[in-house]
Design a protein around this motif. Structure first.
Motif, PDB file in Angstrom:
ATOM      1  N   SER A  92      -2.504  -5.064   2.857  1.00 42.66           N
ATOM      2  CA  SER A  92      -2.251  -3.683   3.268  1.00 42.66           C
ATOM      3  C   SER A  92      -3.448  -2.822   2.888  1.00 42.66           C
ATOM      4  N   PHE A  93      -3.492  -1.618   3.431  1.00 37.85           N
ATOM      5  CA  PHE A  93      -4.609  -0.716   3.149  1.00 37.85           C
ATOM      6  C   PHE A  93      -4.080   0.709   3.099  1.00 37.85           C
ATOM      7  N   LEU A 113      -6.712  16.022   1.010  1.00 40.52           N
ATOM      8  CA  LEU A 113      -6.796  14.571   1.155  1.00 40.52           C
ATOM      9  C   LEU A 113      -5.522  13.898   0.633  1.00 40.52           C
ATOM     10  N   TYR A 114      -4.937  13.002   1.429  1.00 43.74           N
ATOM     11  CA  TYR A 114      -3.768  12.241   0.984  1.00 43.74           C
ATOM     12  C   TYR A 114      -3.813  10.860   1.632  1.00 43.74           C
ATOM     13  N   PHE A 115      -3.214   9.871   0.968  1.00 39.69           N
ATOM     14  CA  PHE A 115      -3.190   8.505   1.492  1.00 39.69           C
ATOM     15  C   PHE A 115      -1.830   7.867   1.248  1.00 39.69           C
ATOM     16  N   GLY A 116      -1.465   6.950   2.133  1.00 41.37           N
ATOM     17  CA  GLY A 116      -0.265   6.144   1.962  1.00 41.37           C
ATOM     18  C   GLY A 116      -0.576   4.699   2.298  1.00 41.37           C
ATOM     19  N   GLU A 117       0.143   3.762   1.679  1.00 40.95           N
ATOM     20  CA  GLU A 117      -0.099   2.338   1.916  1.00 40.95           C
ATOM     21  C   GLU A 117       0.581   1.912   3.213  1.00 40.95           C
ATOM     22  N   VAL A 118      -0.166   1.255   4.099  1.00 44.82           N
ATOM     23  CA  VAL A 118       0.363   0.838   5.404  1.00 44.82           C
ATOM     24  C   VAL A 118      -0.077  -0.589   5.723  1.00 44.82           C
ATOM     25  N   LYS A 119       0.603  -1.187   6.726  1.00 41.52           N
ATOM     26  CA  LYS A 119       0.240  -2.531   7.189  1.00 41.52           C
ATOM     27  C   LYS A 119       0.205  -2.581   8.714  1.00 41.52           C
ATOM     28  N   ASN A 120       0.109  -1.433   9.342  1.00 41.24           N
ATOM     29  CA  ASN A 120       0.227  -1.405  10.800  1.00 41.24           C
ATOM     30  C   ASN A 120      -1.078  -1.019  11.472  1.00 41.24           C
ATOM     31  N   SER A 121      -0.973  -0.388  12.635  1.00 42.47           N
ATOM     32  CA  SER A 121      -2.148  -0.136  13.471  1.00 42.47           C
ATOM     33  C   SER A 121      -2.894   1.150  13.132  1.00 42.47           C
TER      34      SER A 121
END
Length: 446
Positions: A92-93, A113-121
């Motif tokens: 994941s990224f 700035l904000y980030f979330g962990e994903v595994k999609n497109s």
């Protein structure tokens, strides 16, 4: 308190923009060159940067805004926002600062700035603001064979969307994969690089290709033509003889009755040019017909364990014969249901000097009614046969066999009354239906 993962820490971390990023966007990307034509216009561009964080490779992707007016595309006006962070060793990224809908992605350049962990497109690809050779030297992996992989990839792109191109990966992912398993170099040198993303299915501790890929040696010459899904099928179906068998099996996989009754190798040979099957039984033209034939045969109770029945000499002829038997069987079953329906509802027959109403007698009557009046009552056959609804015909006494008005009744209530082209019935029919419904205690809205 649970220990935070590296990605959780990285998501909250405020990292500085790489030095020279703005200059790179202005001079090395399409920022100044991209067409203003709405058909070609791209709202955003992306730049990839590779850094190190805690001893691991970190890919950062930055979005920049392409203005629709050329005069706005100045060095001063460049807007930049980080949208991806990808860390070596993680599937994941991190993605953030953007959303997506039917019109495409939207980047929020002015938001915090904000980030979330994903595994999609949500992964973005862009211009590379790094030197591949320098990274390879810095990591001391001169034998990673990325140049050879890139050469193979460039060749395959020219051949348009082959298996190898479909399984291609970018430089960052290739290097991370190599650091995890250096033996992918062997796959690249053997021009089997389309398997490098599936190394978990291979045994790279072995030396021979047959042992690495866990298949019989006869399949080694075909490894360039198959992908990982094919490889897994070959391992499972050990009786497969060649690529023709594999292609046949993949085709059969979409047909339930062929899968249920297939025999090896007879089913393959039945559809082959060189086997016992004739030309009229070729795979790609008649496989769906064969599947229907097996379904008909099973429904009629034909013994499909006998090869004579399982592989008919003339498939088309036998298919058409069984189809007629099935239709006759369905027709007989349907007629029994309609006869039962008519017997149950014939008490609703009613007439006056001008009109008569009676229940439908057969599916054929529904078809004729539908055709003459141009509406869809023919589609109600199953519902009538199953007792879910009642269909009755209103006819003129003077022309009792000519379709005139169709009535649907459900749960002692008139649901709909349709004349030709789904039109409303004449006022005389409405009054007639009032009298009929009153006599039979059926609810009527007229």
């Amino acid at each position: 308190m649970a220990k935070k993962s590296e990605l959780e820490i990285l998501a909250k971390l405020k990292l500085k923009q790489p030095k020279g990023l703005k200059k790179f966007i202005y001079h090395e990307t399409d920022y100044q060159k991209i067409s203003l034509d709405r058909r070609c216009y791209r709202r955003y561009g992306y730049v990839e940067v590779i850094e190190k964080w805690r001893g691991k490779l970190l890919l950062r992707v930055f979005a920049y805004k392409n203005y629709s007016q050329k005069e706005k595309r100045t060095y001063k006006n460049i807007m930049i926002q980080e949208v991806n962070r990808k860390l070596q060793g993680y599937k994941s990224f991190l993605a953030g600062n953007m959303s997506a809908n039917m019109s495409g992605r939207t980047i929020y350049f002015e938001d915090e700035l904000y980030f979330g962990e994903v595994k999609n497109s949500w992964e973005c690809y862009g211009y590379e603001m790094y030197d591949k050779e320098s990274i390879i030297q810095d990591l001391n992996i001169p034998y990673c064979s990325y140049d050879l992989y890139q050469k193979h990839l460039t060749t395959e792109i020219k051949e348009y969307w082959t298996n190898k191109y479909k399984h291609s990966i970018r430089f960052f992912d290739y290097i991370c994969l190599y650091l995890e398993e250096p033996k992918i170099e062997l796959l690249v040198k053997a021009e089997l690089d389309h398997f490098i993303t599936s190394i978990r299915y291979l045994d790279l501790s072995q030396k021979s290709l047959s042992k690495i890929f866990k298949v019989d040696a006869k399949w080694i010459p075909f490894l360039h033509e198959i992908d990982i899904n094919d490889l897994l099928v070959i391992r499972k179906m050990k009786d497969l003889r060649n690529l023709d068998d594999l292609q046949s099996l993949k085709t059969f996989n979409d047909y339930d009755f062929i899968k249920k009754y297939w025999k090896f190798p007879q089913t393959f040979d039945y559809f082959s040019d060189t086997g016992n099957g004739s030309k009229r039984n070729r795979l790609f033209s008649n496989v769906s017909i064969y599947n229907d034939y097996l379904r008909f045969a099973e429904e009629l109770g034909i013994d499909l364990h006998r090869n004579k029945n399982l592989f008919p000499e003339n498939l088309i002829k036998e298919h058409n014969h069984l189809e007629k038997l099935i239709n006759r069987k369905k027709s007989e079953k349907s007629q029994k249901a309609f006869t039962k329906f008519f017997a149950k509802h014939k008490k609703h027959i009613f007439k006056n000097n001008e009109y008569v109403i009676r229940p439908v007698k057969s599916e054929e009557e529904l078809i004729v009614e539908s055709k003459v009046l141009s509406h869809c009552v023919r589609t109600y056959a199953k519902q009538v046969a199953d007792g879910e609804t009642e269909i009755l015909f209103v006819r003129k006494v003077s022309s009792i066999n000519v379709p005139f008005v169709t009535v649907e009744v459900r749960n002692k209530k008139i649901i709909q009354v349709r004349a030709k082209y789904n039109g409303s019935p004449p006022d005389g029919v409405k009054e007639f239906l009032k009298d009929w419904s009153r006599k039979n205690k059926i609810q009527c809205s007229y």
